[in-house]
Design an enzyme around this catalytic site. Sequence first.
Site, PDB file in Angstrom:
ATOM      1  N   VAL A 140     -15.021  23.989  19.307  1.00 42.32           N
ATOM      2  CA  VAL A 140     -15.204  24.975  20.379  1.00 42.32           C
ATOM      3  C   VAL A 140     -14.465  24.509  21.629  1.00 42.32           C
ATOM      4  O   VAL A 140     -14.374  23.307  21.892  1.00 42.32           O
ATOM      5  CB  VAL A 140     -16.713  25.201  20.662  1.00 42.32           C
ATOM      6  CG1 VAL A 140     -17.372  23.974  21.235  1.00 42.32           C
ATOM      7  CG2 VAL A 140     -16.932  26.386  21.557  1.00 42.32           C
ATOM      8  N   CYS A 141     -13.916  25.460  22.372  1.00 45.36           N
ATOM      9  CA  CYS A 141     -13.327  25.179  23.674  1.00 45.36           C
ATOM     10  C   CYS A 141     -13.858  26.223  24.650  1.00 45.36           C
ATOM     11  O   CYS A 141     -14.969  26.715  24.483  1.00 45.36           O
ATOM     12  CB  CYS A 141     -11.801  25.171  23.608  1.00 45.36           C
ATOM     13  SG  CYS A 141     -11.063  26.780  23.245  1.00 45.36           S
ATOM     14  N   ARG A 142     -13.090  26.580  25.655  1.00 38.05           N
ATOM     15  CA  ARG A 142     -13.569  27.574  26.616  1.00 38.05           C
ATOM     16  C   ARG A 142     -13.494  28.983  26.056  1.00 38.05           C
ATOM     17  O   ARG A 142     -14.442  29.736  26.106  1.00 38.05           O
ATOM     18  CB  ARG A 142     -12.782  27.474  27.927  1.00 38.05           C
ATOM     19  CG  ARG A 142     -13.370  28.361  29.035  1.00 38.05           C
ATOM     20  CD  ARG A 142     -12.525  28.368  30.273  1.00 38.05           C
ATOM     21  NE  ARG A 142     -11.317  29.124  29.989  1.00 38.05           N
ATOM     22  CZ  ARG A 142     -10.093  28.784  30.366  1.00 38.05           C
ATOM     23  NH1 ARG A 142      -9.903  27.709  31.065  1.00 38.05           N
ATOM     24  NH2 ARG A 142      -9.062  29.514  30.052  1.00 38.05           N
ATOM     25  N   TYR A 147     -16.818  28.694  24.317  1.00 48.57           N
ATOM     26  CA  TYR A 147     -18.042  28.552  25.112  1.00 48.57           C
ATOM     27  C   TYR A 147     -18.304  29.787  25.973  1.00 48.57           C
ATOM     28  O   TYR A 147     -19.465  30.137  26.221  1.00 48.57           O
ATOM     29  CB  TYR A 147     -17.987  27.290  25.984  1.00 48.57           C
ATOM     30  CG  TYR A 147     -19.294  27.048  26.687  1.00 48.57           C
ATOM     31  CD1 TYR A 147     -20.389  26.553  25.994  1.00 48.57           C
ATOM     32  CD2 TYR A 147     -19.446  27.357  28.032  1.00 48.57           C
ATOM     33  CE1 TYR A 147     -21.608  26.355  26.616  1.00 48.57           C
ATOM     34  CE2 TYR A 147     -20.666  27.165  28.664  1.00 48.57           C
ATOM     35  CZ  TYR A 147     -21.737  26.666  27.959  1.00 48.57           C
ATOM     36  OH  TYR A 147     -22.946  26.476  28.573  1.00 48.57           O
TER      37      TYR A 147
END
Length: 111
Positions: free
Chosen positions: A76-78, A104
């Site tokens: 997961v990232c932004r 996220y």
Amino acid sequence: MFFVSNCDSQKEIKTISTKELKTLIAEEKIQLLDVRTPDEIEKGHIKSAIFINYFDDNFSEISNKLLDKNKSVYVVCRSGNRSTKACKILKEEGFEVVNVLGGYNQWEKEN
């Protein structure tokens, strides 16, 4: 006509939604990797995540030390851009990877 095709199924990266991720976290212990920066993580994160900044020069080296190649890595990232790139790197290193769509930002909207 000239067509370029990328049909190599081994290079395909699996994806899941943040809703599916929430179910997985609740049902079992998974290996969740958050590749955002420390500043981003300070603003909020998923509690069970392991943090490795995608922009670190030694991202691959740290990943190989902290992650278990015998388990899938959910990344997961932004918003989903960096996690896609991180998945490609990890896949080349021999990890089974799953990209979390929407990152996220999407997780925060739903939770």
